[in-house]
Design a protein around this motif. Structure first.
Motif, PDB file in Angstrom:
ATOM      1  N   PRO A 150     -57.676 -37.627   2.592  1.00 48.25           N
ATOM      2  CA  PRO A 150     -56.986 -37.639   1.223  1.00 48.25           C
ATOM      3  C   PRO A 150     -55.614 -37.877   1.281  1.00 48.25           C
ATOM      4  O   PRO A 150     -54.761 -37.649   2.061  1.00 48.25           O
ATOM      5  N   GLY A 151     -55.329 -38.771   0.131  1.00 42.14           N
ATOM      6  CA  GLY A 151     -53.947 -39.281   0.155  1.00 42.14           C
ATOM      7  C   GLY A 151     -53.656 -40.641   0.688  1.00 42.14           C
ATOM      8  O   GLY A 151     -52.720 -41.240   0.647  1.00 42.14           O
ATOM      9  N   PHE A 152     -54.489 -40.878   1.510  1.00 43.18           N
ATOM     10  CA  PHE A 152     -54.650 -42.183   2.165  1.00 43.18           C
ATOM     11  C   PHE A 152     -55.765 -43.042   2.005  1.00 43.18           C
ATOM     12  O   PHE A 152     -56.132 -43.691   3.138  1.00 43.18           O
ATOM     13  N   PRO A 208     -64.495 -36.682   3.866  1.00 43.85           N
ATOM     14  CA  PRO A 208     -63.927 -35.529   4.399  1.00 43.85           C
ATOM     15  C   PRO A 208     -65.116 -34.537   4.388  1.00 43.85           C
ATOM     16  O   PRO A 208     -65.180 -33.596   5.106  1.00 43.85           O
ATOM     17  N   GLN A 209     -66.157 -34.623   3.297  1.00 38.25           N
ATOM     18  CA  GLN A 209     -67.313 -33.721   3.474  1.00 38.25           C
ATOM     19  C   GLN A 209     -67.996 -33.999   4.862  1.00 38.25           C
ATOM     20  O   GLN A 209     -68.647 -33.120   5.726  1.00 38.25           O
ATOM     21  N   ASP A 210     -67.982 -35.353   5.209  1.00 44.78           N
ATOM     22  CA  ASP A 210     -68.744 -35.691   6.634  1.00 44.78           C
ATOM     23  C   ASP A 210     -68.126 -34.941   7.749  1.00 44.78           C
ATOM     24  O   ASP A 210     -68.637 -34.100   8.636  1.00 44.78           O
ATOM     25  N   VAL A 211     -66.679 -35.012   7.711  1.00 49.52           N
ATOM     26  CA  VAL A 211     -65.947 -34.289   8.806  1.00 49.52           C
ATOM     27  C   VAL A 211     -65.982 -32.858   8.833  1.00 49.52           C
ATOM     28  O   VAL A 211     -66.372 -32.012   9.603  1.00 49.52           O
ATOM     29  N   LEU A 235     -49.450 -39.137   7.239  1.00 42.12           N
ATOM     30  CA  LEU A 235     -50.865 -39.042   7.805  1.00 42.12           C
ATOM     31  C   LEU A 235     -51.427 -38.318   8.896  1.00 42.12           C
ATOM     32  O   LEU A 235     -52.457 -37.662   8.485  1.00 42.12           O
ATOM     33  N   LEU A 236     -50.678 -37.840  10.068  1.00 43.12           N
ATOM     34  CA  LEU A 236     -51.063 -37.019  10.813  1.00 43.12           C
ATOM     35  C   LEU A 236     -51.316 -35.750  10.285  1.00 43.12           C
ATOM     36  O   LEU A 236     -52.248 -34.921  10.521  1.00 43.12           O
TER      37      LEU A 236
END
Lengths: 556, 556
Positions: free
Chosen positions: B228-230, B247-250, B319-320
């Motif tokens: 998100p954001g990237f 993100p849902q997969d993660v 990013l991190l």
């Protein structure tokens, strides 16, 4: 070999000129253009001037049509199928491929053609795909040749959106194999493989024009083959009642292979590698499961046929003849590898017989072999043996006997010098199981006896006629990859075999001399196509590299 | 380490006394009897004195019940299940296993317990299976401990006909891991793995009590993670729009892992291994896809974050932090391996910045790391780095930073001497991809850079505290197997990993010193159980050997 060399030179040149086709093996002669051509929606494969086409040819046509619909292989470039979308949108369409047999050729089944003696099989074909959309043609002098041509035809096409196309029309291919024997060996005795796995392996073989499935079906560990008249062998010797190949299974596999242009060479290894026979016939086996096994055999369990016994020789001959009836191939392998003299030296019965007759062990082996090979030849089969029978044991072998060279490629010369036809199967080039760790227990850190791993590049760059005279080179029938399955089963059959085994398939079809550094893109294509068809090949590189031919080369 | 040594001695003794159990890893303390005991038809697992049991504990109980019904593992002896049929027919029955938490323990979810800082996880449990058929009990001080105990319980049983039984009752186990970190690393950037494959890998990890999935999720070749954001990173850098982790997969994977006692340590490798970022942010990447790649990187494609750029440092930090929000673990790996100085030396922008500030490359790297690690620590994460950051670059690292030793096990001592906690991940013992041939193109016959193949025996006999002082040994958190996927994909994920990766799982749970020559039967059991549960392990020996423990040992 002069004709072959000319083809090789031509092929090498053309492989540079034709960078985007996804053919494997590379045809011996191919010319391509640069026009786009797509398959029409109603594209059809028509069996033309073939009288009474056999059912397996019809089935091959149907499978080919299925591949054309389902392969959906996008070109392995950045952007994939989209890259060609515009170029192919307005391309001419091809609506038909017509198959024809040459004048005077008889339409026997593909299986019957595939099961001929290895040097009598006619696998050549001519394939024309004109650029103007007029019909494509495939001609051959046998249904087997037509089948090889269909295999090639199915590999000509890429997918972009719903369009199936080539960007290399017109295409003209004249093709036939450099070597008549192109094999793949599977051991189903160390660990068992269900029929479905064997069929999947046969599919994969056929896609790269392998024509010989060498089935190492039984060994010391288990006897999964149900042999009519010898059912006790599998009853006592199979790993379980469900881990068997019934005569119906064999018929099914032989037929499945035959319809795919593949002959099945079965191996009943003798006199070594037979421990399991002791479960039902202890009288025929010396040093059965004797320990320490290393004093009696190259691997556990120990046990060898009592070659001094007339009863054992008769039993073995009868068994070989019974097995031979299950397999239509002209060949049958009687093995003959890793015969352990120490086993016989420690077997009282064998020693008594040798003493009584004044024979040496080698004389007894020769006598035993004359009997078993005699029975086999009477049954119409050509014997196949491992290299020791030619090189180490001074056995009298009939001249047509074919030798498999496995211990080392260094031994090829010796076999050829003895005048025997030979098949390359050397552990230093073609053993798929090398390099995966040793399987013997209580051997900490043990690596495999034939480390390192044999890469596809290693096999691909093998020279089949190295150090051979012109006459000796004529004895080379071809070669094969081999999978011994001490550490393999259905779980890794595909990834340990493919795409590696395709490297020998191309070497022995196209002939040596192709540039190993430039074939990788085609091998990627093969791997992706196999995946799509249900064979679980490994990727040979990161996808980033596969999409950028050459970018991951050592000096790129 | 004194307590550990006592356990080891005990375990070593008991592993001789308890030859038929199919446990992996071997519990730290176990006593067994010799009575047969079978599960009753209505066998039930009951959550006893646990207030408000979390849903993932209920699910773990359900999965365990499923395994008890479906594993159907027959003992690996000649005759299989039939051997015990008579003995177990009249055995007492066990009708219940009752789970309890220790007094004062709170029933948090398994996931929450698994996601604690690695040294704070409580994985211990006590399991009692009485021989008289009265209820079995499992107690622990955390739901994570209960889950580990359930895993053990599911491995106690064999099948004979329809009977699920043990012949070793009573069983008493007191267990907890020798090392807190037991991991498995998967690279999903060289080649992509769908979520289903990752979940299958997580299942396999959980069955051998691995508690850390180290997810090397992105690299120079592809950026499959949607951050998100990237989003531009994966939009431009994933292999395709379908080869991404949303993100849902993660969330799904993290939750799946957590419920199985596994924390997910994500790695965003910096500043090297970042070429793919140039697709969306060319301004941040030096020598992006520069050629010849070998002059700029250890593998293609070249490209590293411009560590002299404030904008790049901010981008990387942001990013991190964004990635850290997707993963609840207390740790996040910033990589730091294989930073190529030559790339920076040839990047005009980097050189200009160094010249302008008078910094050296190493000073710039240090400054960059302070910024990125500072942001990470502000986000509540403990940094994890590859060994070069500790040994080669003289970077100032906060004391809690954890180092992964990968280049060589010889470098462990140096990392420990610098006072950093460390995880064993050495290529000379734990790299699953070694020995399978080189993947770089145009490299005929090339074998892998880290030949030979690392056998399970090699990993199993690794000494985690070799050459370390008592204080240095305390820095060893544990270890892991690793799979870099230049030549791997879903097709070979299982057979290249299992059962090999189980060897480190046992080494770091049970502790070193178990006898490698006697554990093979248990490893066969594991392999067969994995197969039955859908993980495609390879056989380590012919079935003949697996059914006859010891018969295929080197000197048997």
């Amino acid at each position: 070999m002069a004709r072959k060399s000319a083809f090789l030179l031509l092929s090498a040149l053309l492989s540079v000129l034709a960078p985007v086709d996804a053919l494997w093996p590379q045809p011996r002669s191919i010319t391509t253009g640069s026009s786009a051509l797509r398959l029409s929606g109603g594209f059809d494969i028509v069996i033309g001037s073939v009288r009474n086409p056999p059912s397996d040819l019809h089935q091959a046509v149907d499978r080919t049509s299925g591949f054309l619909k389902n392969d959906k292989l996008e070109r392995l470039v950045v952007g994939r199928g989209d890259v060609d979308r515009a170029a192919v949108a307005k391309a001419k369409t091809l609506s038909r491929l017509t198959l024809s047999l040459g004048k005077g050729a008889t339409a026997r089944s593909i299986a019957a053609e595939a099961q001929k003696a290895v040097e009598e099989r006619d696998e050549g074909y001519v394939l024309d795909v004109p650029a103007d959309g007029s019909g494509a043609t495939l001609t051959a002098n046998s249904t087997l040749g037509l089948f090889r041509g269909l295999t090639t035809f199915s590999q000509l096409w890429y997918q972009s959106g719903s369009t199936t196309y080539t960007i290399e029309a017109p295409i003209h291919i004249e093709d036939s194999p450099a070597f008549p024997y192109r094999g793949y060996m599977l051991d189903t005795a160390r660990n068992f493989f269900p029929v479905s796995d064997i069929k999947r392996a046969i599919d994969a073989m056929s896609w790269v024009k392998i024509n010989q499935f060498h089935w190492h079906i039984v060994d010391s560990q288990s006897f999964p083959l149900q042999v009519p008249g010898f059912l006790e062998l599998s009853q006592k010797g199979a790993y379980s009642s469900s881990m068997v190949y019934t005569p119906q299974d064999v018929k099914d596999i032989v037929s499945y292979a035959g319809a795919r242009g593949i002959d099945v060479l079965v191996e009943i290894d003798t006199p070594g590698h037979t421990s399991v026979i002791s479960k039902s016939h202890p009288e025929h086996i010396a040093c059965a499961e004797a320990t320490p096994w290393a004093s009696f055999a190259n691997e556990p369990p120990a046990g060898q046929l009592r070659l001094t016994s007339d009863a054992t020789a008769k039993f073995t001959s009868d068994l070989l003849v019974a097995v031979s009836k299950l397999f239509p191939s002209t060949m049958l392998s009687t093995g003959g590898d890793e015969i352990n003299a120490s086993c016989y030296a420690q077997d009282a019965e064998t020693q008594a017989a040798l003493n009584a007759t004044g024979q040496t062990f080698l004389q007894a082996l020769n006598s035993f072999t004359q009997k078993t090979h005699g029975a086999l030849k009477k049954a119409g089969k050509t014997p196949v043996v491992w290299e020791e029978m030619v090189l180490d044991f001074n056995v009298t072998l009939s001249p047509e006997t074919i030798a498999l060279v496995w211990i080392s490629s260094q031994n090829v010369k010796g076999v050829a010098q003895k005048g025997h036809k030979l098949v390359h199967a050397a552990s230093d080039f073609f053993y798929l199981d090398c390099g995966g760790g040793g399987w013997v227990g209580a051997n900490p850190n043990g690596n495999s006896w034939c480390d390192p791993f044999k890469t596809w590049q290693k096999a691909y760059t093998f020279d089949p006629v190295a150090n051979l005279t012109v006459d000796e080179a004529k004895l080379v029938l071809g070669g094969q990859h081999l999978l011994w399955t001490e550490q393999s089963g259905p779980s890794n059959l595909d990834p340990i075999s493919w795409p590696r085994a395709a490297s020998s398939a191309e070497l022995f079809w196209t002939g040596p001399g192709l540039n190993v550094t430039s074939v990788l893109p085609r091998l990627h294509d093969l791997s992706f196509r196999f995946q799509q068809r249900g064979v679980h090949t490994i990727p040979l590189q990161p996808l980033w590299c596969a999409l950028r031919p050459g970018a991951c080369d050592l000096t790129a």
